[in-house]
Design a protein around this motif. Structure first.
Motif: not given
Length: 668
Positions: A192-197, A203-212
């Motif tokens: 989902y984060a990739f599709e948002k990006l 970009w925020i959700i993608f960064t958070v997903s990698i962090f998690l």
């Protein structure tokens, strides 16, 4: 007579109005879903959870399995309990003597779900483990739903896909080991984060997903990252138009944001890497690399072993329990670590339709994608390569296989729903092939559960009929509603043995003097009240209620021991045990399951073991310098070592390691 006739007319009018209202409802079914899709999905998931997990919701059972899922009792529970206790008494987790002979316990795997369990307190761990898993099921479904909506999937298809994803075999069966279900949540979030990006430049959700992902397990950055790369390539090839400069910018953004996410997690990530590097599985000699790397590239699994492997791989697409549930599982490897390909039977009926629904370019793309994930199942060398030759695993790779099948199936049903076209030849051929696979007389077909096989066959026939009927516009919405109902029934029926027909810790057992709450607690309380020095305790029995012995009693009962079950045991601890001949060098299994000094009383004094707990009437330790301490501690007896040494002491002489290696085990 007239009154009777009027009453009958009124009943007919009432029935007619009811039928009309139902017709109006089904006519507006898609409109209803478009307005309330997320709430409908939530209700659907909650309904399935209530049916499948009712005894756990009512606290009649704890989500801790005594059979092959015993890691929940022997590993997950002691680890979470120990961390919850440490945080209350010591603060931030650092070093603990509860693990082996002492080890860094700053978690190498952190996620919001385990934090919830830990922060709710050690007394509630028995219960919060289940509710954390339930929350994962919901999160997995929601994130996958949002992802499907971003790739222009209809509301109905998104609900079907999210339901199947959240109740995939990897989430439900794999979740009993706690690890796999967390990975499924993060895979859905990352997609989902990739599709948002990609679509919205968010970009925020993608960064958070990698962090998690980095917080959860550093190795997941590689395993999940590799899948993301394959998905991105597939996604870009599937798009009708491609802008080279935009694609280049996209990859730069992904790299940049990925680095930010990893950097954010660096405090915990570096600790995790340090724990792994200081373990024998990474930094020591216990490795499968040379054996697995030498395998032939296009070689198959061994003869008899291979037959079981391939039958397991095929049958696990149909059900998690078609080869037996729990300890009755007769397939390859073990019940939880064998392929977890099940992701709804409708996926198997639907995914071949891409051959008849899409143009030639998309057919090639989908076929290549399928080939990428099927080849490692056929030729193990490719699977070993994915795991960097660290082991003969499926684990998260099996989830990527299931996810590929699911995505292709969802694309197919979405196309069938929107265009009201279906190739009846593909539908019939698919059904016949699936039934042929199910009922083919394999040489080892006796390991297949015939009842589950017949149940699966019935569902396959029903789904095939419903998929054919969905093309008729006047009954389409009724058929779509029926498909959802059948999916619910399928998941409830097929997961009943997975969850409810296996031995677990019962709710009534938790307060009783059994398991980790046995009389060991009373004996330890007596020892600690009278002795405030540093000491280790030897236990020659295991308190866990699992069928398989546990080695983490020290974690669950709060004492210092020497035994340990840990994925990444401390390298120097293992080296010591290896040099003393307690475990064999290069034995990877022994580096994780270590009994420590339990059966070596000559080393007890050296290891600062001051007390021993036993259930034996005349313990052999009485002949090795131990005295019986008077006291009533149920079935547990307390012994005290007369010759114990403190944690720190010095020598006046030493022997070189090369000379030490020449000695016999008793001399050492």
């Amino acid at each position: 007579m007239k009154q009777k006739k009027n009453r009958q007319n009124a009943q007919w009018i009432q029935l007619s109005n009811k039928l009309k209202s139902q017709k109006v409802f089904f006519k507006s079914f898609d409109g209803f879903l478009s307005k309330h899709g997320l709430y409908f999905l939530c209700s659907l998931i909650a309904l399935i959870i209530c049916f499948v997990f009712k005894d756990f919701i009512l606290l009649k059972k704890a989500y801790l399995f005594k059979d092959i899922g015993s890691d929940s009792i022997n590993g997950v529970y002691p680890g979470l309990y120990s961390l919850a206790d440490y945080i209350i008494n010591e603060g931030f987790p650092k070093w603990s003597f509860n693990v082996g002979m002492g080890q860094n316990i700053m978690p190498y795997s952190i996620n919001p779900f385990s934090l919830f369990t830990i922060l709710m307190g050690k007394e509630l761990v028995y219960y919060t483990i289940f509710f954390a898993e339930t929350f994962k099921i919901i999160c997995a479904g929601f994130f996958f739903y949002f992802f499907l909506k971003k790739i222009v999937i209809s509301e109905y298809t998104a609900i079907v896909g999210a339901t199947l994803y959240s109740f995939s075999g990897f989430v439900i069966l794999g979740g009993q080991w706690n690890i796999f279900s967390t990975q499924a949540v993060y895979v859905a979030l990352l997609l989902y984060a990739f599709e948002k990006l990609y679509q919205d430049d968010r970009w925020i959700i993608f960064t958070v997903s990698i962090f998690l992902i980095a917080l959860n397990q550093p190795t997941d950055l590689y395993f999940i990252g590799l899948f993301l790369i394959i998905y991105i390539i597939w996604r870009l090839l599937e798009a009708p138009k491609r802008n080279t400069s935009r694609i280049s910018i996209l990859f730069l953004k992904i790299i940049f944001l990925g680095v930010i996410g990893v950097t954010m997690s660096s405090f915990f990530l570096m600790n995790s890497l340090h724990i792994m590097l200081e373990s024998p599985r990474v930094g020591g000699d216990a490795s499968y690399f040379n054996i697995l790397f030498s395998t032939s590239v296009f070689g198959l699994e061994g003869h008899d072993y291979g037959k079981t492997h391939y039958l397991t791989a095929i049958m696990r697409f149909f059900s998690c329990d078609i080869l037996g549930a729990g300890n009755k599982f007769k397939g390859w490897y073990n019940y939880i670590e064998s392929p977890l390909f099940y992701c709804g039977l409708i996926s198997l009926v639907l995914f071949p339709h891409f051959f008849g629904l899409f143009d030639k370019r998309k057919k090639i793309i989908y076929f290549v994608l399928m080939l990428i994930f099927i080849l490692p199942v056929i030729f193990p060398f490719f699977r070993y390569s994915y795991w960097l030759y660290t082991g003969n695993y499926y684990r998260i790779f099996s989830f990527f296989v299931a996810l590929t099948i699911l995505l292709m199936a969802l694309r197919s049903i979405d196309c069938i729903d929107s265009e009201s076209e279906i190739d009846i030849k593909i539908t019939i051929s698919t059904l016949l092939v699936l039934l042929f696979i199910l009922y083919y007389p394999y040489s080892n077909a006796q390991i297949i559960d015939k009842n589950i096989r017949n149940t699966v066959a019935i569902f396959l026939v029903i789904y095939s009929a419903l998929i054919y009927l969905i093309q008729f516009k006047n009954i389409k919405n009724v058929v779509k509603a029926v498909i959802l109902l059948v999916i619910v029934i399928e998941l409830v029926v097929l997961y009943d043995p997975t969850v409810n027909k296996r031995p677990v810790i019962l709710g009534r057992e938790i307060p009783q003097k059994v398991g980790y709450n046995d009389y060991t607690i009373d004996a330890l309380a007596f020892i600690k009240s009278s002795d405030k020095t540093f000491f280790r305790v030897n236990k020659d029995y295991y308190s866990g209620r699992a069928f398989f012995e546990g080695l983490n009693d020290a974690n669950a009962q709060d004492f210092y021991g020497t035994a340990s079950y840990h994925s990444f045991s401390q390298l120097n601890y293992i080296n010591f045990l290896e040099e003393m001949g307690i475990i064999e060098k290069t034995n990877e299994y022994g580096t994780r399951w270590s009994r420590g000094l339990t059966k070596y009383p000559l080393l007890h004094s050296f290891g600062s073991i001051k007390y021993a707990l036993t259930r034996e009437q005349n313990s052999h330790l009485l002949h090795f310098g131990y005295d019986l301490i008077p006291g009533n501690f149920g079935d547990v007896k307390v012994l005290k070592n007369k010759f114990v040494l403190p944690l720190g002491f010095t020598y006046e002489k030493y022997i070189s390691l090369s000379d030490f290696k020449t000695l016999s085990q008793n001399q050492k």
